[in-house]
Design a protein around this motif. Sequence first.
Motif, mmCIF file in Angstrom:
data_model
loop_
_atom_site.group_PDB
_atom_site.id
_atom_site.type_symbol
_atom_site.label_atom_id
_atom_site.label_comp_id
_atom_site.label_asym_id
_atom_site.label_seq_id
_atom_site.Cartn_x
_atom_site.Cartn_y
_atom_site.Cartn_z
ATOM 1 N N TRP A 334 -0.855 18.239 -3.508
ATOM 2 C CA TRP A 334 -1.400 16.893 -3.378
ATOM 3 C C TRP A 334 -0.407 15.936 -4.022
ATOM 4 C CZ3 TRP A 334 -6.277 15.655 -1.238
ATOM 5 C CH2 TRP A 334 -7.074 16.749 -0.905
ATOM 6 N N HIS A 335 -0.127 14.818 -3.357
ATOM 7 C CA HIS A 335 0.847 13.866 -3.884
ATOM 8 C C HIS A 335 0.224 12.469 -3.944
ATOM 9 C CE1 HIS A 335 4.521 16.435 -3.789
ATOM 10 N NE2 HIS A 335 3.753 17.125 -2.971
ATOM 11 N N PRO A 336 0.491 11.727 -5.028
ATOM 12 C CA PRO A 336 -0.112 10.392 -5.182
ATOM 13 C C PRO A 336 0.646 9.322 -4.410
ATOM 14 C CG PRO A 336 1.194 10.933 -7.121
ATOM 15 C CD PRO A 336 1.284 12.123 -6.211
ATOM 16 N N PHE A 337 -0.119 8.411 -3.784
ATOM 17 C CA PHE A 337 0.453 7.267 -3.090
ATOM 18 C C PHE A 337 -0.432 6.051 -3.333
ATOM 19 C CE2 PHE A 337 1.964 10.919 -0.666
ATOM 20 C CZ PHE A 337 3.320 10.652 -0.579
ATOM 21 N N THR A 338 0.220 4.936 -3.626
ATOM 22 C CA THR A 338 -0.518 3.694 -3.834
ATOM 23 C C THR A 338 -0.999 3.146 -2.499
ATOM 24 O OG1 THR A 338 0.904 3.196 -5.723
ATOM 25 C CG2 THR A 338 -0.421 1.402 -4.858
ATOM 26 N N LEU A 339 -2.228 2.656 -2.485
ATOM 27 C CA LEU A 339 -2.776 2.028 -1.277
ATOM 28 C C LEU A 339 -2.134 0.662 -1.074
ATOM 29 C CD1 LEU A 339 -6.508 2.980 -1.819
ATOM 30 C CD2 LEU A 339 -5.024 3.851 -0.012
ATOM 31 N N THR A 340 -1.706 0.387 0.150
ATOM 32 C CA THR A 340 -1.065 -0.896 0.455
ATOM 33 C C THR A 340 -1.986 -1.820 1.234
ATOM 34 O OG1 THR A 340 -0.065 0.133 2.412
ATOM 35 C CG2 THR A 340 1.264 0.046 0.419
ATOM 36 N N SER A 341 -3.171 -1.362 1.561
ATOM 37 C CA SER A 341 -4.146 -2.206 2.259
ATOM 38 C C SER A 341 -5.042 -2.897 1.239
ATOM 39 C CB SER A 341 -4.993 -1.355 3.202
ATOM 40 O OG SER A 341 -5.579 -0.268 2.491
ATOM 41 N N ALA A 342 -5.781 -3.878 1.714
ATOM 42 C CA ALA A 342 -6.718 -4.615 0.857
ATOM 43 C C ALA A 342 -8.129 -4.079 1.066
ATOM 44 C CB ALA A 342 -6.661 -6.104 1.185
ATOM 45 N N PRO A 343 -9.006 -4.218 0.082
ATOM 46 C CA PRO A 343 -10.388 -3.755 0.241
ATOM 47 C C PRO A 343 -11.124 -4.451 1.373
ATOM 48 C CG PRO A 343 -9.899 -4.265 -2.061
ATOM 49 C CD PRO A 343 -8.749 -4.759 -1.255
ATOM 50 N N GLU A 344 -10.683 -5.664 1.697
ATOM 51 C CA GLU A 344 -11.357 -6.433 2.735
ATOM 52 C C GLU A 344 -11.030 -5.933 4.148
ATOM 53 O OE1 GLU A 344 -10.953 -8.827 -0.947
ATOM 54 O OE2 GLU A 344 -9.566 -7.634 0.284
ATOM 55 N N GLU A 345 -10.033 -5.075 4.297
ATOM 56 C CA GLU A 345 -9.657 -4.562 5.611
ATOM 57 C C GLU A 345 -10.500 -3.346 5.960
ATOM 58 O OE1 GLU A 345 -4.985 -5.740 6.001
ATOM 59 O OE2 GLU A 345 -5.479 -4.196 4.531
ATOM 60 N N ASP A 346 -10.631 -3.054 7.260
ATOM 61 C CA ASP A 346 -11.497 -1.961 7.718
ATOM 62 C C ASP A 346 -10.755 -0.633 7.808
ATOM 63 O OD1 ASP A 346 -9.865 -2.539 9.829
ATOM 64 O OD2 ASP A 346 -11.467 -2.631 11.335
ATOM 65 N N PHE A 347 -9.629 -0.532 7.139
ATOM 66 C CA PHE A 347 -8.867 0.714 7.084
ATOM 67 C C PHE A 347 -8.178 0.758 5.718
ATOM 68 C CE2 PHE A 347 -6.009 -2.536 8.600
ATOM 69 C CZ PHE A 347 -4.826 -2.291 7.896
ATOM 70 N N PHE A 348 -7.594 1.902 5.392
ATOM 71 C CA PHE A 348 -6.741 1.960 4.204
ATOM 72 C C PHE A 348 -5.393 2.550 4.619
ATOM 73 C CE2 PHE A 348 -9.138 5.896 4.321
ATOM 74 C CZ PHE A 348 -8.232 6.881 3.963
ATOM 75 N N SER A 349 -4.347 2.113 3.948
ATOM 76 C CA SER A 349 -2.997 2.487 4.381
ATOM 77 C C SER A 349 -2.126 2.858 3.189
ATOM 78 C CB SER A 349 -2.345 1.334 5.158
ATOM 79 O OG SER A 349 -2.151 0.210 4.309
#
Length: 557
Positions: A334-349
């Motif tokens: 398992w490898h850590p990655f920071t989320l680049t999407s915002a909570p207000e969006e309907d996806f996470f990236s």
Amino acid sequence: MGCWILNEKLSVLLLLVWLALNFYLFIDTFHWYEDKDAYIYTRIMLGSTLAWARASATCLNFNCMLILLPVSRNLISFLRGASICCGGAVRRQLDKTIAFHKMVAYGIAVNATIHIVAHLINIERYHSSQSKEAGELRNKLSGLGKSPNESYLNPIRTYETNTTGELLNTIAGVTGVVITVALILIMTSSTELIRRSCYEVFWYTHHLFVVFFIGLIIHGTGQLVRGQTPQSLLLHNVTYCKDHYLEWENATQCPVPQFSGNKPVAWKWVLSPMVLYICERIVRFWRFQQEVVITKVVMHSSGVLELHMKKRDFKMGPGQYIFLQCPSVSQLEWHPFTLTSAPEEDFFSVHIRVAGDWTAALFKAFGAEEKAFKELRMLPRVAVDGPYGSATTDVFHYRVSVCIAAGIGVTPFASILKSVWYKCCNPNTVLALQKVYFYWICRDPSAFEWFADLLFHLETKMAEKGKNDFLSYHIFLTGWDESQPFQKIQSWRQPKGRVYPFTLLLSCFCCYCHYSNSIGVFFCGPKTLSKILQKTCNSYSSVDPRGVQFHYNKESF
């Protein structure tokens, strides 16, 4: 020095408490085994190394109790979000759990070394007690246990015995070797050189902690160290009888002393943390089973892979991170990655660049190397654990926030800046945040092409809302040819030979003082730059609590 203490007072306090508890446990246990009547005969054979071995064992158990807590990510995230931990100083400490984990690991290594050396000396002293040169009392004590109604004190039964072979025939000896080997492998593979050059070695060897804890629990059942039983102490006056050992078989006031081993106690120390960590792993396994749908894959020209995903009941905050697994690449990693999407969006990236064998294999699995991605239904399955809180989630808790990124460390701020834009567009949202300064130090201009549109779009929207002064951003390019056109982002080029423009950057700190008396500084990037920034924050912070305070927050996972 005063500014450093003011900013790091809670860290210093926690360090002192941890050290004080270690010293207290060590000294208390040491005196117990040095003064207790039940161990007078054991001390005659072993001397002070008995107390050294037992005191270090107590500290070892204490630190083993603590070592799993900082890596219980769900527990840390729960505490971070709980109302009782809403203070900024407490949240900053929760962001330093990995540092505490390392500190406790050093404590384990030191106490394990003391424990091993002391017991090696003890074994030799047990062995020498069987020799004729040891003296009559030590010979007498070593000879106990030969009769059916006697219990032994010396585990080495004859002088001719091979101590190494005898030790490896005991539970304490075998488990001690297993624990030591596991600890050495874990510690040596945790060095920064191995973690960066061969992360897989670090990942796999770190899971030897299971072997370590099982061995630790079993280790004490060997009962290598023995003391006089409470019943024997009532009948056998040690103070008198140790000087009249020739009368043990005949005098009623000096019956033959009886001995027994210490009951194992390690399980009492580590049981609760182990149960808690097992629950942690169950939660992670449950998340692993949840379906993750990949909705979009983008390969940027800068060599960064962007994945858009959806997952049922996935709720995130700005700046948080996830752990990503791709079973077709590795079943365990398992490898850590920071989320680049915002909570207000309907996806996470997430945005991923090649930085090792695992990421290279992931690129290949998604077809990124051929620049022709597979159809979404043909893409490999991924699993997601998280999201987890991080330092950058506190950006909105300050009136003024200074965000500084180096290289790919810009990813958490992508989420932050997107969320800032969404919040500013929502008239019902009340923001405590009044001003954001964003600095990005980058060597290759092509590396932030995927980020340029976001900054440009955000700047345009802020201007439309009449908030031109809300966001101030500066991009420092350290390897850009000025002849190359780059219209969207302001740029500044360093003189040849300079890598990081910190002279200019750090001089900006004094300019923020008139905005607020509490300014959050957030950084994601190399450790070397982090140390410089932290030192700068401390030096510019006022010793007077009523003055300006720069609160440093570093992204770490």
